[in-house]
Structure formats: C-alpha cells, structure tokens
Design a protein around this motif. Sequence first.
Motif, mmCIF file in Angstrom:
data_model
loop_
_atom_site.group_PDB
_atom_site.id
_atom_site.type_symbol
_atom_site.label_atom_id
_atom_site.label_comp_id
_atom_site.label_asym_id
_atom_site.label_seq_id
_atom_site.Cartn_x
_atom_site.Cartn_y
_atom_site.Cartn_z
ATOM 1 N N THR A 154 -23.063 45.620 -52.650
ATOM 2 C CA THR A 154 -22.227 46.607 -53.343
ATOM 3 C C THR A 154 -22.990 47.883 -53.653
ATOM 4 N N GLY A 155 -24.316 47.807 -53.567
ATOM 5 C CA GLY A 155 -25.137 48.994 -53.791
ATOM 6 C C GLY A 155 -25.543 49.220 -55.241
ATOM 7 N N THR A 156 -25.075 48.370 -56.161
ATOM 8 C CA THR A 156 -25.484 48.554 -57.560
ATOM 9 C C THR A 156 -26.960 48.245 -57.721
ATOM 10 N N LYS A 157 -27.437 47.262 -56.987
ATOM 11 C CA LYS A 157 -28.839 46.833 -57.018
ATOM 12 C C LYS A 157 -29.324 46.562 -58.441
ATOM 13 N N GLN A 158 -28.427 46.022 -59.278
ATOM 14 C CA GLN A 158 -28.826 45.668 -60.636
ATOM 15 C C GLN A 158 -27.975 44.534 -61.177
ATOM 16 N N PHE A 159 -28.533 43.876 -62.168
ATOM 17 C CA PHE A 159 -27.852 42.782 -62.851
ATOM 18 C C PHE A 159 -28.517 42.604 -64.207
ATOM 19 N N GLY A 160 -27.839 41.881 -65.092
ATOM 20 C CA GLY A 160 -28.386 41.646 -66.421
ATOM 21 C C GLY A 160 -29.236 40.395 -66.465
ATOM 22 N N MET A 161 -30.228 40.390 -67.328
ATOM 23 C CA MET A 161 -31.070 39.219 -67.546
ATOM 24 C C MET A 161 -31.008 38.854 -69.022
ATOM 25 N N CYS A 162 -30.662 37.597 -69.292
ATOM 26 C CA CYS A 162 -30.617 37.080 -70.655
ATOM 27 C C CYS A 162 -31.282 35.715 -70.696
ATOM 28 N N ILE A 163 -31.792 35.360 -71.859
ATOM 29 C CA ILE A 163 -32.291 34.002 -72.018
ATOM 30 C C ILE A 163 -31.113 33.086 -72.329
ATOM 31 N N SER A 164 -31.306 31.818 -72.115
ATOM 32 C CA SER A 164 -30.271 30.814 -72.353
ATOM 33 C C SER A 164 -30.012 30.652 -73.843
ATOM 34 N N ASP A 165 -28.767 30.323 -74.172
ATOM 35 C CA ASP A 165 -28.371 30.052 -75.553
ATOM 36 C C ASP A 165 -27.460 28.830 -75.511
ATOM 37 N N SER A 166 -27.818 27.793 -76.273
ATOM 38 C CA SER A 166 -27.088 26.521 -76.188
ATOM 39 C C SER A 166 -25.629 26.630 -76.642
#
Length: 109
Positions: free
Chosen positions: A38-50
Amino acid sequence: LTKNVPMFVCTMAYPTVPCPLHVFEPRYRLMIRRSMETGTKQFGMCISDSQNGFADYGCMLQIRNVHFLPDGRSVVDTVGGKRFRVLRRGMKDGYCTADIEYLEDVKVY
C-alpha cells in the motif's frame, strides 16, 4: 494514518530508535506485505496487555527495508516514529488494528 492502523503486538518501540524485527507468524507476514504494497510502510507497535490485547499507548514504526527469506519469513528493518494513543481496537485477517491519535511532545528548550 490514524484509522485501522495495523498493530504489531510485541515489544516496546521508541521514536528515532531502530527496531529490527524477525517476522515469522503468518498474520504478521501478511501485515508487513500489505504495508509495503500500500506504500504506507508503517505500522504501530504496542506491548501486550492481558485485558485489552495490547497497550493503550505505542509507537509507529517506519519500515526502512525488508529482506524476504525463501521460506516466507522476513527480517524487517524499522525505526520508531511518532508516539500514539489507542482510541479504538479492531482486528483484520488475524492481526490487530486500531484507530489512533498522535501524541505531541512538549519541547524542552
């Protein structure tokens, strides 16, 4: 990019800090491929939360380079971009998504 942002639930990422990733799960392989196509070349990164699946705050990652391996895995060279707050959580084809708002840092002089 603030609606239906793909989320990689893994580790903590920080603005300007390189974050190399070894991607082997099919859902994240699909996510990386889509963000490249799609050309965005990005995404979010988050740590896990139960309780919520992933944390309320995270950091966007900018893909600098992807090395696709013959067996479908990939080594992804990313660097941290803007920090964000999660407004709404979702799911798409096995991976998490979110509507987000970017956080503005207070400048220190």
